[in-house]
Design an enzyme around this catalytic site. Sequence first.
Site, PDB file in Angstrom:
ATOM      1  N   ASN A   9      -1.914  14.874   6.672  1.00 47.58           N
ATOM      2  CA  ASN A   9      -1.458  13.690   7.397  1.00 47.58           C
ATOM      3  C   ASN A   9       0.069  13.655   7.280  1.00 47.58           C
ATOM      4  O   ASN A   9       0.601  13.329   6.224  1.00 47.58           O
ATOM      5  CB  ASN A   9      -2.108  12.453   6.745  1.00 47.58           C
ATOM      6  N   LYS A  11       2.101  11.685   8.649  1.00 48.34           N
ATOM      7  CA  LYS A  11       2.624  10.308   8.742  1.00 48.34           C
ATOM      8  C   LYS A  11       3.843  10.260   9.665  1.00 48.34           C
ATOM      9  O   LYS A  11       3.903  11.011  10.631  1.00 48.34           O
ATOM     10  CB  LYS A  11       2.921   9.764   7.338  1.00 48.34           C
ATOM     11  N   HIS A  95      -6.538   4.231   8.394  1.00 47.12           N
ATOM     12  CA  HIS A  95      -5.739   4.598   7.219  1.00 47.12           C
ATOM     13  C   HIS A  95      -5.250   3.329   6.514  1.00 47.12           C
ATOM     14  O   HIS A  95      -4.941   2.331   7.166  1.00 47.12           O
ATOM     15  CB  HIS A  95      -4.545   5.470   7.641  1.00 47.12           C
ATOM     16  N   GLU A  97      -2.538   2.492   5.267  1.00 52.14           N
ATOM     17  CA  GLU A  97      -1.224   1.979   5.690  1.00 52.14           C
ATOM     18  C   GLU A  97      -1.375   1.112   6.938  1.00 52.14           C
ATOM     19  O   GLU A  97      -0.689   0.106   7.095  1.00 52.14           O
ATOM     20  CB  GLU A  97      -0.257   3.155   5.921  1.00 52.14           C
ATOM     21  N   GLU A 167      -9.662   7.138  -0.144  1.00 50.30           N
ATOM     22  CA  GLU A 167      -8.301   7.182  -0.686  1.00 50.30           C
ATOM     23  C   GLU A 167      -8.008   5.860  -1.389  1.00 50.30           C
ATOM     24  O   GLU A 167      -7.710   4.857  -0.735  1.00 50.30           O
ATOM     25  CB  GLU A 167      -7.290   7.337   0.448  1.00 50.30           C
ATOM     26  N   GLY A 173       0.705   8.204  -2.244  1.00 53.18           N
ATOM     27  CA  GLY A 173       2.161   8.320  -2.289  1.00 53.18           C
ATOM     28  C   GLY A 173       2.776   7.876  -3.603  1.00 53.18           C
ATOM     29  O   GLY A 173       3.986   7.716  -3.712  1.00 53.18           O
ATOM     30  N   SER A 213      -2.276  11.324  -3.345  1.00 50.24           N
ATOM     31  CA  SER A 213      -1.542  12.239  -4.224  1.00 50.24           C
ATOM     32  C   SER A 213      -2.300  13.532  -4.548  1.00 50.24           C
ATOM     33  O   SER A 213      -2.229  14.024  -5.671  1.00 50.24           O
ATOM     34  CB  SER A 213      -1.115  11.525  -5.514  1.00 50.24           C
TER      35      SER A 213
HETATM   36  P1  PGA Z   1      -0.364  11.174  -0.263  1.00 47.93           P
HETATM   37  O1  PGA Z   1      -0.979  10.478   1.044  1.00 47.93           O
HETATM   38  O2  PGA Z   1      -1.034  12.516  -0.395  1.00 47.93           O
HETATM   39  O3  PGA Z   1       1.101  11.286   0.004  1.00 47.93           O
HETATM   40  O4  PGA Z   1      -0.689  10.283  -1.414  1.00 47.93           O
HETATM   41  C1  PGA Z   1      -2.342  10.587   1.358  1.00 47.93           C
HETATM   42  C2  PGA Z   1      -2.659   9.786   2.583  1.00 47.93           C
HETATM   43  O5  PGA Z   1      -2.094   8.686   2.740  1.00 47.93           O
HETATM   44  O6  PGA Z   1      -3.470  10.197   3.421  1.00 47.93           O
END
Ligand code: PGA
Length: 251
Positions: A9, A11, A95, A97, A167, A173, A213
């Site tokens: 992803n 982003k 997601h 976010e 997740e 992140g 992560s």
């Molecule tokens: P990250 O993000 O690996 O940077 O923690 C994962 C995601 O949001 O899909």
Amino acid sequence: MRKPLIAGNWKLHKTLSESRALATDLASCLRNFAAADVVVAPVYTALATVAEALAGTPVKLAAQNCYPEETGAFTGEVSPLLLKDAGCAYVIIGHSERRQLLEESDHFINRKLIKALETGLKPILCIGETLQERESDQMLEVLTAQIKGGLANLSATHMAEVVIAYEPVWAIGTGKTATDEQAQEAHSFIRGLLQGLFTPEVAAATRMLDGGSVKPNNIYGLMAMDDIDGALVGGASLKAEDFLRIARFES
Ligand code: PGA
């Protein structure tokens, strides 16, 4: 047997030329790769460019979101139909976010998921609890609501195309990761929910990704867990070297 799936992803990162460069690197290294399905999700504006770079390779394209209508007066939105037209095979839906920053509800997420399926895209439905929800013992309740709401009105046939990404929000992140056992516990709980909502066969066949992560140093342990079939990778998908190591489960 569930084939592993590693999804990157990207982003809100990378210009057109940066997206093309990363996709070209992945394409040349994964030309004959068959150990896992590999998917990348660039920003909307880079979809067609990345599709071109990936053409003729097994690496598939995903969008990071979609709108649950085909065409019409929906300024600023992009439909599953247009994503398919741009070369997408998958679409990330719900997601955390978007749930947090754009206040997307399970009902809206469910509408997107159904539209994506009707269009022939494979949805990657993201779910996960916040730290506060985990610490106040609401985790199972939250996951149940997200699964039931997100997958409402879905047939078993449609469910065969759906990928679930668990997740935990506190791991995204942040560099904080769930232990392999914590991740497995959540995945096993989710698979149990699918069994109740659909059938044991559907639950056993559904691919479930872990996210938050995921890095080269923790992919191997995660992939060894019974109910984890792959990963949704954010930060570590932005560098070809790291993402390739994850796709190959190399620590
Ligand atoms: P990250 O993000 O690996 O940077 O923690 C994962 C995601 O949001 O899909």
